[in-house]
Design an enzyme around this catalytic site. Structure first.
Site, mmCIF file in Angstrom:
data_model
loop_
_atom_site.group_PDB
_atom_site.id
_atom_site.type_symbol
_atom_site.label_atom_id
_atom_site.label_comp_id
_atom_site.label_asym_id
_atom_site.label_seq_id
_atom_site.Cartn_x
_atom_site.Cartn_y
_atom_site.Cartn_z
ATOM 1 N N ASP A 111 -51.087 23.756 -57.395
ATOM 2 C CA ASP A 111 -51.948 22.879 -56.585
ATOM 3 C C ASP A 111 -53.444 23.142 -56.776
ATOM 4 O OD1 ASP A 111 -52.321 25.247 -55.115
ATOM 5 O OD2 ASP A 111 -52.407 24.151 -53.209
ATOM 6 N N GLU A 112 -53.815 23.725 -57.915
ATOM 7 C CA GLU A 112 -55.230 24.050 -58.137
ATOM 8 C C GLU A 112 -55.673 23.687 -59.537
ATOM 9 O OE1 GLU A 112 -56.178 28.235 -57.512
ATOM 10 O OE2 GLU A 112 -54.880 28.166 -55.748
HETATM 11 P P1 TTP Z 1 -51.519 27.733 -51.550
HETATM 12 O O1 TTP Z 1 -52.570 26.927 -52.199
HETATM 13 O O2 TTP Z 1 -51.656 29.212 -51.553
HETATM 14 O O3 TTP Z 1 -51.389 27.325 -50.017
HETATM 15 P P2 TTP Z 1 -51.318 25.909 -49.334
HETATM 16 O O4 TTP Z 1 -51.697 24.819 -50.269
HETATM 17 O O5 TTP Z 1 -49.990 25.762 -48.666
HETATM 18 O O6 TTP Z 1 -52.379 26.042 -48.182
HETATM 19 P P3 TTP Z 1 -53.962 26.051 -48.280
HETATM 20 O O7 TTP Z 1 -54.402 24.817 -47.568
HETATM 21 O O8 TTP Z 1 -54.371 27.288 -47.556
HETATM 22 O O9 TTP Z 1 -54.363 26.071 -49.722
HETATM 23 O O10 TTP Z 1 -50.126 27.400 -52.191
HETATM 24 C C1 TTP Z 1 -49.821 26.093 -52.658
HETATM 25 C C2 TTP Z 1 -48.347 25.842 -52.442
HETATM 26 O O11 TTP Z 1 -47.594 26.776 -53.193
HETATM 27 C C3 TTP Z 1 -47.922 26.005 -51.013
HETATM 28 O O12 TTP Z 1 -48.023 24.785 -50.277
HETATM 29 C C4 TTP Z 1 -46.521 26.502 -51.111
HETATM 30 C C5 TTP Z 1 -46.415 27.123 -52.494
HETATM 31 N N1 TTP Z 1 -46.300 28.591 -52.442
HETATM 32 C C6 TTP Z 1 -45.107 29.179 -52.822
HETATM 33 O O13 TTP Z 1 -44.166 28.485 -53.209
HETATM 34 N N2 TTP Z 1 -44.989 30.539 -52.774
HETATM 35 C C7 TTP Z 1 -46.005 31.336 -52.364
HETATM 36 O O14 TTP Z 1 -45.844 32.578 -52.323
HETATM 37 C C8 TTP Z 1 -47.248 30.722 -51.987
HETATM 38 C C9 TTP Z 1 -48.386 31.569 -51.555
HETATM 39 C C10 TTP Z 1 -47.344 29.356 -52.038
HETATM 40 CA CA CA Z 2 -53.600 25.012 -51.553
HETATM 41 CA CA CA Z 3 -53.578 27.132 -54.248
#
Ligand code: TTP
Ligand code: CA
Ligand code: CA
Length: 616
Positions: A111-112
């Site tokens: 997601d980045e």
């Molecule tokens: P993140 O970007 O860490 O978190 P997020 O998008 O849920 O929240 P934020 O708004 O704080 O960025 O992770 C992206 C996705 O990756 C998250 O929605 C779920 C998944 N994920 C996993 O599957 N395992 C993990 O250990 C983590 C940290 C995230």
């Molecule tokens: Ca995120």
């Molecule tokens: Ca992320």
């Protein structure tokens, strides 16, 4: 003169991503406290649920207890484990939107993405004359570090932004701020497009390098963006814990904190380059010295696809694998998942993995022992992947096993031209269709194509990158498999050589055991396990042109680079032939026997004789 710090780098990170994907699918969940769980563990938490105290990694029932109104979505399951396909596809949708506007995008995770928008900013500055006043409205979701406090308070944001614009935007000596403000307008637009086209909100960090952009992105979420100027770095670093910074969340950060007494980033300023070089290797020491001063030169490497594809699963508690039957079953499931994703990747991205890394954890005397081994990746066949992984784990692990990951890395590009294998595929389809009854009943065999070694390895240009990659391939650097090393680009082989030399200088001390040496750490007392890797270096430095050879994952032969594509076609054709024969069974055999047409037999012979020449 241009310097890397003149770049404008952006990190876009989706807000509570899995939750947004689920609530887009099920609109009644939008705006609700929501979590997405996998294996009963909460992985994503909506901001509404966060406000009610729900946090990541809670067990689902604990999340419910904490917040009875929370909706729990279990992510899809495939091959007995969670399946992230739909989240990956949603991430790709976002990348496609960004791609319309910016050519330099590096996918950094599900997601980045990092963007280098330096040129877009220059173009915008040339084409539009703007005053600081014009920017307040377009920057309606923008925070500026040092001007708006740590909270998401709107009046503090707007007052801070206004002050910053007045102070710096019209100051001709502050070129960076003018460019960052213009960049922020572009990023507001990009985020607007993502929302409009994909219905997802995201946050962004805008600065002059990856480390600072990533840091800035996390400061104000969700649906906000943050500018970090070089001038504000010293102040920010006086309160940022070392392990919050990109690349410092693991062993390097731990060493800085525990051994070198650095708690926050500005503590690193007290360490000279020489001091850093006593603990870390030269490249890492230099990087740390720069990062402490807000400098990070790592480029944004255009890449929209991931560098590795892995199928993994934890086996917590009673789910731990305790017998060979269980191991065989799970390895089969993971191999099936990996094969499906690799076939899809081959079709989507025209590339093929050359390395299979098998990683596993087992429990020994109440400790978790981690091991990994890399091997050459042959054909994308689940049985073969499973067999290799089973062999590796069965040799190295004790029971109970609590984690297994099968990862494919080191991709090489695949040419667009269909080539002989494609011809053979069509021929096979046509034939099997005919044999079964002429209604297209023949199996569709996908992903057969030529392999080109001409394409540059992904990301091999970046200095910092290759260090990480060697570790990616050999999580335990003490246990490098030289048959895999032979497959790697020469820079990585050189790096492994440097590692070996360092290890020898470090003496005959005992190996650190399961984890091995980590990237960036200096070799202190890492022992020698055997001579095989050194033998490899002795051999390969003696035979200058080995670097152009690749070991075939299917038959183990060393093949000249330019012949590798054809050589793979040979195996493809051979496997295809076996597969067609097997799947069509007796009816095929009968028809084959009956049809002693000179054409049919000639074709089979000609395949073998054509490729027989290429085998070596
Ligand atoms: P993140 O970007 O860490 O978190 P997020 O998008 O849920 O929240 P934020 O708004 O704080 O960025 O992770 C992206 C996705 O990756 C998250 O929605 C779920 C998944 N994920 C996993 O599957 N395992 C993990 O250990 C983590 C940290 C995230
Ligand atoms: Ca995120
Ligand atoms: Ca992320």
């Amino acid at each position: 003169m241009w310097s890397p710090e003149d770049r404008i780098i952006v990190l876009i990170d989706m807000d509570c991503f899995f939750c947004q994907v689920e609530s887009r699918d099920q609109p009644h969940l939008k705006g609700q406290p929501l979590v997405v769980s996998q294996n009963n563990v909460v992985l994503a938490v909506s901001y509404e649920a966060r406000a009610l105290g729900v946090t990541r990694f809670l067990r689902s029932e604990d999340a419910k207890e904490k917040c009875p109104s929370v909706a729990i979505v279990n992510s899809p399951i495939s091959h007995g484990k969670s399946d992230n396909t739909k989240y990956r596809a949603a991430g790709q949708e976002v990348l496609q939107v960004l791609r319309q506007r910016c050519p330099t995008i590096e996918r950094a995770s599900i997601d980045e993405a990092y963007l280098d928008i330096t040129n877009l900013v220059e173009e915008r500055l040339e084409s539009t004359a703007t005053s600081s006043r014009d920017l307040e409205a377009p920057l309606a979701n923008t925070f500026v570090v040092g001007y708006s406090g740590a909270s998401n308070d709107e009046s503090a944001r707007s007052e801070g932004l206004q002050r910053w614009l007045e102070e710096v935007f019209d100051d001709p000596s502050d070129d960076q701020s003018r460019r960052l403000a213009t960049a922020a307008v572009i990023v507001e637009e990009l985020r607007g497009e993502i929302l409009q086209k994909c219905s997802f909100t995201c946050s962004a960090g805008i600065s002059c390098n990856k480390v600072l952009a990533k840091l800035a992105c996390g400061l104000h979420k969700p649906n906000k963006q943050t500018i970090l100027t070089s001038a504000e770095v010293p102040e920010l670093f006086s309160s940022i814990p070392v392990n919050r910074v990109r690349n410092l969340g693991g062993k390097i950060g731990k060493t800085l904190m525990e051994n070198l007494g650095c708690r926050v980033m500005s503590d690193l300023l007290g360490l000279s380059l020489e001091q850093l070089a006593r603990t870390f290797d030269e490249r890492t020491a230099k990087w740390l010295f720069g990062v402490a001063r807000g400098v990070d030169q790592e480029p944004v490497t255009p890449r929209l696809i991931c560098k590795s594809i892995a199928a993994s699963k934890n086996f917590f508690g009673r789910a731990a694998i305790v017998d060979l039957e269980g191991l065989r079953g799970w390895v089969g499931e993971l191999a099936g998942d990996l094969e499906e994703r690799l076939q899809q990747d081959l079709e989507d991205n025209r590339r093929r993995a050359t390395t299979l890394t098998v990683c596993y954890h087992y429990l020994k005397e109440e400790r978790t022992v981690s091991q990994a081994k890399s091997c050459a990746m042959g054909a994308y066949r689940r049985e073969r992947i499973a067999e290799t992984a089973f062999g590796v784990i069965n040799r190295g692990a004790q029971m109970p096993i609590v984690f297994i990951s099968l990862g494919a890395t080191r991709f090489v590009g695949v040419q667009k031209t269909a080539g002989f294998a494609e011809y053979f595929r069509r021929e096979g389809e046509r034939k099997s269709g005919e044999m079964i009854g002429g209604e297209g009943g023949g199996e569709r065999i996908e992903g057969i194509s030529e392999i080109s070694l001409g394409e540059e390895e992904e990301g091999s240009g970046g200095d910092g990158e290759s260090l990480v990659k060697l570790k990616e391939i050999f999580p335990d650097l003490d246990d490098m498999d030289h048959s895999v090393l032979e497959l790697l680009p020469i820079e990585l082989q050189d790096e492994a050589k440097v590692f070996m030399e360092g290890r020898n200088k470090g003496g005959e001390g005992k190996s650190r055991g399961s984890g091995g040496k980590s990237p960036g750490m200096k070799n202190a007392g890492v022992g020698k396990r055997g001579n095989s890797i050194q033998d490899f270096f002795v051999k390969s430095s003696g035979s200058g042109d080995d670097s152009s050879k690749i070991r075939c994952g299917e038959c183990g032969l060393m093949i000249q680079g330019e012949k590798y594509s054809e050589h793979c076609d040979f195996h493809v054709a051979q496997n295809l032939q076996k597969r067609i024969n097997r799947d069509l069974g007796d009816s095929v055999k009968r028809i084959k026997e009956k049809s002693s047409s000179p054409e049919g037999s000639k074709k089979t012979r000609s395949i073998d004789s054509y490729f027989g020449k290429l085998k070596n």
